[in-house]
Design a protein around this motif. Structure first.
Motif, short mmCIF file in Angstrom:
data_model
loop_
_atom_site.label_atom_id
_atom_site.label_comp_id
_atom_site.label_asym_id
_atom_site.label_seq_id
_atom_site.Cartn_x
_atom_site.Cartn_y
_atom_site.Cartn_z
N TRP A 64 -8.39 -3.38 -1.06
CA TRP A 64 -8.39 -2.10 -0.34
C TRP A 64 -7.93 -0.97 -1.25
O TRP A 64 -8.49 0.12 -1.26
CB TRP A 64 -7.46 -2.23 0.88
N MET A 65 -6.90 -1.24 -2.04
CA MET A 65 -6.38 -0.18 -2.91
C MET A 65 -7.36 0.12 -4.04
O MET A 65 -7.50 1.27 -4.44
CB MET A 65 -5.02 -0.57 -3.47
N ASP A 93 -1.89 2.81 6.55
CA ASP A 93 -2.81 2.02 5.74
C ASP A 93 -2.58 0.53 5.99
O ASP A 93 -3.52 -0.27 5.95
CB ASP A 93 -2.60 2.33 4.25
N ARG A 121 -10.44 0.07 -3.79
CA ARG A 121 -11.51 0.87 -3.21
C ARG A 121 -11.02 2.28 -2.87
O ARG A 121 -11.70 3.27 -3.11
CB ARG A 121 -12.04 0.18 -1.94
N ASN A 122 -9.82 2.36 -2.30
CA ASN A 122 -9.35 3.65 -1.79
C ASN A 122 -8.45 4.41 -2.74
O ASN A 122 -8.27 5.60 -2.59
CB ASN A 122 -8.62 3.43 -0.46
N ARG A 123 -7.82 3.68 -3.65
CA ARG A 123 -6.89 4.37 -4.55
C ARG A 123 -7.00 3.83 -5.96
O ARG A 123 -6.05 3.27 -6.49
CB ARG A 123 -5.45 4.14 -4.08
N THR A 166 0.82 -1.21 0.00
CA THR A 166 0.00 0.00 0.00
C THR A 166 0.85 1.26 0.00
O THR A 166 0.38 2.31 -0.40
CB THR A 166 -0.90 0.08 1.25
N ARG A 194 -6.88 5.14 -8.67
CA ARG A 194 -5.93 5.70 -9.63
C ARG A 194 -4.59 4.98 -9.56
O ARG A 194 -3.97 4.65 -10.56
CB ARG A 194 -5.75 7.19 -9.37
N ALA A 195 -4.15 4.72 -8.34
CA ALA A 195 -2.88 4.02 -8.17
C ALA A 195 -2.95 2.63 -8.80
O ALA A 195 -2.00 2.15 -9.39
CB ALA A 195 -2.54 3.90 -6.68
#
Lengths: 302, 179
Positions: free
Chosen positions: B73-74, B34, B76-78, B29, B80-81
């Motif tokens: 998780w990424m 995080d 959902r939260n990121r 992450t 773009r990354a």
């Protein structure tokens, strides 16, 4: 420059083998072959040194801090199932939930720390155990190898041998497999205090494993052979460029027998018993040299 | 199995490996705060699935859950990354095209690499393309075997080996340059 040691001959392939060596993924015979290549080629030696240095640097990175608060939060998840009204399959983390169980948290947290203190040796043994079971070194090698040169003499040994003892043939084929770098990963260590506990933990027996390095026979590791459906410990010694496999079959009601020559087809094999173990030493060394090893081993193992 | 036995198993299987779990999540992450959230989510999944744990390497079992949870998780939260990661095959090709997989005569000296400071090394690891970074972390930080990594990433062992070699090649080059 070509080699007939069964390793890949292309630069990319040999480079991957050096990584595998550093990562402890090679068995004793393959490790030996890669070490020889490294010794003979300064470029490979520099690559090896780079990998070792890098791995060392990465391993010195500070580990993440597992705070007591965090550990307690996780321990509380484990205790949740014991609460009658707490559903085990809670899909979402409930941020407030852990703090609702302060008593349980401290119990679980404290217990865990004690547990963690007693368990590391077991948990660390697990990857090994798993790796041993079915690690398909062949598949790994096949994906990068150009060719493997078969020890045809060894094949003949099994085919034509006058020794009709299935055990001796199995010992021979185990040794042969190890020379082809196709045996399962085992413990590679020159320290008998590592090898013996490892064998003991695997199969509950460990034969005498004297280090005979003074005599020119360095203990380089051990492995487990499965012979006649039973796991038996095997030690691996190195004498100059030769490997010696010493299989030690536990004996009950042991009788002691003198060394008996079972050599055939280019391999030397000697069998003897000391009452506790029945030993089979096999190598591609000349017979007198193997006899010398056997004599020194018997002397040291008393 | 009783709930108490399941709780006991959770304690044995999950708790000893929290450090490894946090390390993996931190590198996947990108930051430690995080990582705690991800590992907590992963432990809830592990708890729900503990009865399905069939023995074997507990650390690899937990880390597999942590890895999957990290990516969920990424996403959902990121988002773009995640998009920037792109196709794994492209990355393998890209690295090959950069020649990082060739044994370079002018690679940095081992002594330079050994002297690299923590910040430079962490920055270099963070800059690795995701597939290389996760392979390197699973091997050199979490200590999994090639075979365990291969099973976790569902890629052939040969791919694990080449990603690891490329990850280390990129790191070595970066540290040699920084020094």
């Amino acid at each position: 420059m070509t080699h007939d040691d069964g390793l890949p001959n292309d630069p990319e392939g040999i480079r991957l083998m050096i990584h595998a060596l550093v990562d402890g993924e090679l068995d004793a015979a393959a490790a030996l072959a890669v070490e020889r290549r490294i010794a003979a080629d300064p470029k490979l030696a520099a690559e090896h040194a780079r990998i070792v240095a890098l791995q060392g640097a990465v391993s010195r990175l500070p580990p993440p801090d597992v705070s007591d608060a965090f550990r307690a939060r996780i321990a509380a998840i484990g205790m949740a199932g014991i609460e009658p009204q707490a559903p085990a399959e809670a899909a979402e983390p409930q941020r407030g939930a852990p703090s609702a169980l302060p008593g349980l948290i401290s119990v679980a947290g404290g217990g865990q720390r004690r547990d963690a203190g007693t368990r590391p040796s077991q948990t660390r043994a697990q990857p090994r155990a798993r790796r041993f079971g079915s690690f398909d070194w062949r598949a790994m090698a096949a994906s990068i190898m150009i060719s493997a040169v078969l020890a045809s003499g060894a094949t003949q040994w099994v085919m034509q041998s006058g020794v009709d003892d299935g055990f001796a043939a199995a010992v021979a084929s185990g040794h042969r497999r190890s020379l082809l770098a196709a045996s399962p990963i085992d413990i590679v260590s020159s320290d008998r205090h590592t090898v013996k506990p490892w064998l003991d933990a695997r199969i509950g027996v460990s034969p005498p494993a004297p280090d005979l390095v003074q005599d020119g026979y360095a203990l380089i590791g051990g492995r487990v052979e499965v012979i006649s459906g039973r796991p038996v410990p095997a030690l691996v010694y190195r004498h100059r460029e030769h490997l010696i496999t010493l299989v030690a079959e536990p004996q009950q009601g042991g009788k002691t027998t003198q060394p008996d020559d079972l050599s055939s087809g280019g391999f030397s094999m000697v069998h003897w018993s000391d009452g506790a173990f029945s030993y089979w030493a096999i190598s591609d060394m000349e017979r007198p040299e193997l006899d010398d090893f056997v004599a020194r081993f018997r002397k040291a193992a008393v | 199995m009783s709930e108490r036995a399941l709780a006991q198993r959770f304690n044995e299987v999950v708790l000893p490996h929290l450090g490894d779990a946090l390390a993996l999540a931190r590198w996947l992450t990108g930051n430690a705060a995080d990582a705690e959230d991800v590992v907590q989510d992963a432990c809830i999944k592990a708890h729900a699935g503990i009865s399905g744990y069939a023995g074997g390497n507990a650390r690899a079992w937990l880390l597999t859950i942590v890895r999957n949870t990290s990516y969920t998780w990424m996403a959902r939260n990121r988002p773009r990354a995640m998009m920037a990661v792109g196709d794994l095959g492209d990355l393998d090709d890209m690295a090959a095209a950069h020649g990082t997989s060739l044994p370079d005569e002018d690679g940095p000296e081992a002594s330079l690499i050994a002297k690299a400071d923590t910040a430079a090394l962490e920055a270099a690891i963070a800059a690795l393309p995701q597939p290389f970074r996760e392979t390197l972390v699973l091997r050199d930080i979490n200590g999994l075997s090639y075979r365990e990594i291969s099973a976790m990433l569902t890629v052939p062992i040969g791919t694990v080996m080449s990603r690891l070699a490329r990850a280390r090649g990129l790191l070595a080059a970066e540290l040699g340059r920084a020094s």
